[in-house]
Design a protein around this motif. Structure first.
Motif, PDB file in Angstrom:
ATOM      1  N   SER A   1       0.849  -1.191   0.000  1.00 49.28           N
ATOM      2  CA  SER A   1       0.000   0.000   0.000  1.00 49.28           C
ATOM      3  C   SER A   1       0.885   1.241   0.000  1.00 49.28           C
ATOM      4  N   LYS A   2       0.984   1.881  -1.154  1.00 46.48           N
ATOM      5  CA  LYS A   2       1.866   3.038  -1.291  1.00 46.48           C
ATOM      6  C   LYS A   2       1.340   4.265  -0.555  1.00 46.48           C
ATOM      7  N   SER A   3       0.018   4.333  -0.365  1.00 48.48           N
ATOM      8  CA  SER A   3      -0.567   5.540   0.220  1.00 48.48           C
ATOM      9  C   SER A   3      -0.684   5.496   1.742  1.00 48.48           C
ATOM     10  N   ILE A   4      -0.614   4.298   2.334  1.00 45.92           N
ATOM     11  CA  ILE A   4      -0.855   4.180   3.768  1.00 45.92           C
ATOM     12  C   ILE A   4       0.155   4.992   4.582  1.00 45.92           C
ATOM     13  N   GLY A   5      -0.371   5.870   5.413  1.00 41.82           N
ATOM     14  CA  GLY A   5       0.466   6.661   6.309  1.00 41.82           C
ATOM     15  C   GLY A   5       1.285   7.749   5.645  1.00 41.82           C
ATOM     16  N   ALA A   6       1.050   7.994   4.362  1.00 42.92           N
ATOM     17  CA  ALA A   6       1.851   8.992   3.655  1.00 42.92           C
ATOM     18  C   ALA A   6       1.392  10.414   3.982  1.00 42.92           C
ATOM     19  N   GLU A   7       0.086  10.583   4.213  1.00 41.82           N
ATOM     20  CA  GLU A   7      -0.464  11.900   4.505  1.00 41.82           C
ATOM     21  C   GLU A   7      -1.359  11.824   5.743  1.00 41.82           C
ATOM     22  N   ASN A   8      -1.464  12.943   6.427  1.00 43.79           N
ATOM     23  CA  ASN A   8      -2.333  12.999   7.599  1.00 43.79           C
ATOM     24  C   ASN A   8      -3.741  13.381   7.142  1.00 43.79           C
ATOM     25  N   ASN A   9      -4.640  12.391   7.127  1.00 46.98           N
ATOM     26  CA  ASN A   9      -6.013  12.609   6.663  1.00 46.98           C
ATOM     27  C   ASN A   9      -7.017  12.603   7.812  1.00 46.98           C
ATOM     28  N   PHE A  10      -6.536  12.924   9.003  1.00 52.11           N
ATOM     29  CA  PHE A  10      -7.414  12.968  10.180  1.00 52.11           C
ATOM     30  C   PHE A  10      -8.428  14.106  10.030  1.00 52.11           C
ATOM     31  N   LYS A  11      -9.728  13.767  10.112  1.00 52.98           N
ATOM     32  CA  LYS A  11     -10.799  14.744   9.900  1.00 52.98           C
ATOM     33  C   LYS A  11     -11.513  15.124  11.192  1.00 52.98           C
ATOM     34  N   GLY A  12     -11.050  14.619  12.301  1.00 51.81           N
ATOM     35  CA  GLY A  12     -11.705  14.897  13.571  1.00 51.81           C
ATOM     36  C   GLY A  12     -12.285  13.640  14.188  1.00 51.81           C
ATOM     37  N   LEU A  13     -12.750  13.773  15.422  1.00 48.55           N
ATOM     38  CA  LEU A  13     -13.307  12.627  16.141  1.00 48.55           C
ATOM     39  C   LEU A  13     -14.788  12.457  15.854  1.00 48.55           C
ATOM     40  N   THR A  14     -15.192  11.223  15.627  1.00 50.91           N
ATOM     41  CA  THR A  14     -16.600  10.884  15.449  1.00 50.91           C
ATOM     42  C   THR A  14     -16.931   9.751  16.430  1.00 50.91           C
ATOM     43  N   LYS A  15     -18.210   9.463  16.594  1.00 53.34           N
ATOM     44  CA  LYS A  15     -18.597   8.366  17.484  1.00 53.34           C
ATOM     45  C   LYS A  15     -18.007   7.048  17.005  1.00 53.34           C
ATOM     46  N   LEU A  16     -17.975   6.863  15.677  1.00 51.76           N
ATOM     47  CA  LEU A  16     -17.479   5.608  15.121  1.00 51.76           C
ATOM     48  C   LEU A  16     -15.982   5.440  15.346  1.00 51.76           C
ATOM     49  N   ASN A  17     -15.186   6.458  14.915  1.00 46.75           N
ATOM     50  CA  ASN A  17     -13.736   6.255  15.050  1.00 46.75           C
ATOM     51  C   ASN A  17     -13.285   6.265  16.511  1.00 46.75           C
ATOM     52  N   LEU A  18     -14.009   7.000  17.363  1.00 53.43           N
ATOM     53  CA  LEU A  18     -13.661   7.004  18.780  1.00 53.43           C
ATOM     54  C   LEU A  18     -13.974   5.646  19.424  1.00 53.43           C
ATOM     55  N   THR A  19     -15.107   5.050  19.052  1.00 54.47           N
ATOM     56  CA  THR A  19     -15.456   3.725  19.562  1.00 54.47           C
ATOM     57  C   THR A  19     -14.429   2.684  19.115  1.00 54.47           C
ATOM     58  N   LEU A  20     -14.067   2.746  17.830  1.00 54.53           N
ATOM     59  CA  LEU A  20     -13.052   1.819  17.311  1.00 54.53           C
ATOM     60  C   LEU A  20     -11.700   2.053  17.983  1.00 54.53           C
ATOM     61  N   GLY A  21     -11.383   3.326  18.246  1.00 53.56           N
ATOM     62  CA  GLY A  21     -10.129   3.660  18.912  1.00 53.56           C
ATOM     63  C   GLY A  21     -10.073   3.117  20.335  1.00 53.56           C
ATOM     64  N   ILE A  22     -11.188   3.209  21.043  1.00 51.41           N
ATOM     65  CA  ILE A  22     -11.266   2.678  22.413  1.00 51.41           C
ATOM     66  C   ILE A  22     -11.094   1.159  22.401  1.00 51.41           C
ATOM     67  N   LEU A  23     -11.722   0.492  21.440  1.00 50.24           N
ATOM     68  CA  LEU A  23     -11.569  -0.958  21.315  1.00 50.24           C
ATOM     69  C   LEU A  23     -10.119  -1.319  21.011  1.00 50.24           C
ATOM     70  N   LEU A  24      -9.481  -0.539  20.145  1.00 55.19           N
ATOM     71  CA  LEU A  24      -8.066  -0.759  19.814  1.00 55.19           C
ATOM     72  C   LEU A  24      -7.193  -0.572  21.051  1.00 55.19           C
ATOM     73  N   ALA A  25      -7.439   0.515  21.780  1.00 49.86           N
ATOM     74  CA  ALA A  25      -6.637   0.827  22.967  1.00 49.86           C
ATOM     75  C   ALA A  25      -6.770  -0.265  24.031  1.00 49.86           C
ATOM     76  N   PHE A  26      -7.994  -0.693  24.294  1.00 48.36           N
ATOM     77  CA  PHE A  26      -8.214  -1.733  25.311  1.00 48.36           C
ATOM     78  C   PHE A  26      -7.598  -3.057  24.868  1.00 48.36           C
ATOM     79  N   SER A  27      -7.848  -3.435  23.622  1.00 52.27           N
ATOM     80  CA  SER A  27      -7.371  -4.732  23.119  1.00 52.27           C
ATOM     81  C   SER A  27      -5.849  -4.823  23.138  1.00 52.27           C
ATOM     82  N   LEU A  28      -5.183  -3.767  22.663  1.00 47.66           N
ATOM     83  CA  LEU A  28      -3.722  -3.798  22.600  1.00 47.66           C
ATOM     84  C   LEU A  28      -3.096  -3.567  23.974  1.00 47.66           C
TER      85      LEU A  28
END
Length: 256
Positions: free
Chosen positions: A122-149
């Protein structure tokens, strides 16, 4: 009395620690270098794990602090994720003996191979910062990632830094630098739970630990500086290398 053999051992471990912290501050995976070095130096397994955690926590704290000062972290996100990382790590440490490790090795091997190979192609992965802000979805997924790891790091650990970077890129659209900065803080948080337990049970050799910790602090400072200034061009190849190195270690350790 400090003998010549002890001095030689400490010099060897300081060199390995510096390199481990340098690599870990950029892309994770430093434990692949530091922990085997402790074992090769004749440190018993439990002391090796505890002393390595003590030293690596010093390096990860230094790296995390530098990322924060360089504004490569997101405090609005981390205030939600860090508590779940701590909780996950505490639960992980307390359930380590209840998990079938052979099953876990297979799962981790498949996942880390996927992460490494996917990033290569994947040539594009992590190449640019495309963060658009926090949403309920990405925050929920982020919490699951944080707890799991956090849980995973609490009782096992290999590849945690790589998984965090990959997960933060895919969930929040960060570039490699932002993902490495936020991931380093989460990784440091998960280290604390393990470190406290190792200290309570007297599994840290402080005579070796303090000089190696200083070497790791220096390695982390240099690695973080290069990661911030060189960006994704530096982080991506090291990230892929360390991901595949973790996979290689697991294959050798469990299947050969």
């Amino acid at each position: 009395m400090i003998t010549t053999s002890i001095v030689t051992k400490i010099i060897f471990l300081c060199g390995a620690g510096f390199l481990a912290a340098f690599v870990d501050s950029i892309a994770g995976g430093g434990g692949l270098i530091s922990l085997p070095a402790f074992l090769a130096a004749g440190v018993s397994p439990h002391l090796a794990l505890g002393t390595n955690k003590f030293c690596s926590s010093s390096g990860s704290f230094t790296s995390a602090l530098k990322f924060v000062k360089s504004k490569k972290t997101n405090s609005d996100l981390l205030k939600y994720l860090v508590p779940f990382t701590l909780i996950g790590a505490a639960v992980g440490v307390n359930t380590v003996l209840k998990v079938n490790e052979s099953f876990l090795y297979s799962i981790v091997l498949i996942l880390i191979l996927f992460v490494g190979i996917y990033t290569v192609f994947s040539k594009s992965i992590g190449a640019e910062n495309n963060f658009k802000g926090l949403t309920k979805l990405n925050l929920t997924l982020g919490i699951l990632l944080a707890f799991s790891l956090g849980f995973y790091d609490g009782f096992f650990g290999p590849g945690t830094g790589s998984f965090l970077i990959f997960g933060l890129i895919k969930i929040f659209g960060f570039d490699f630098v932002q993902a490495a900065g936020n991931g380093k803080i989460l990784n440091f948080a998960s280290n604390i739970a393990s470190l406290v337990l190792f200290a309570i049970h007297g599994q840290i050799d402080y005579m070796i630990g303090f000089p190696v910790a200083i070497a790791m602090i220096l390695g982390a400072r240099l690695g973080t500086t290069l990661a911030i200034t060189k960006g994704s061009k530096l982080i991506k190849p090291i990230f892929v290398t360390m991901s595949l190195a973790v996979a290689g270690k697991l294959i050798i350790q469990n299947f050969l």
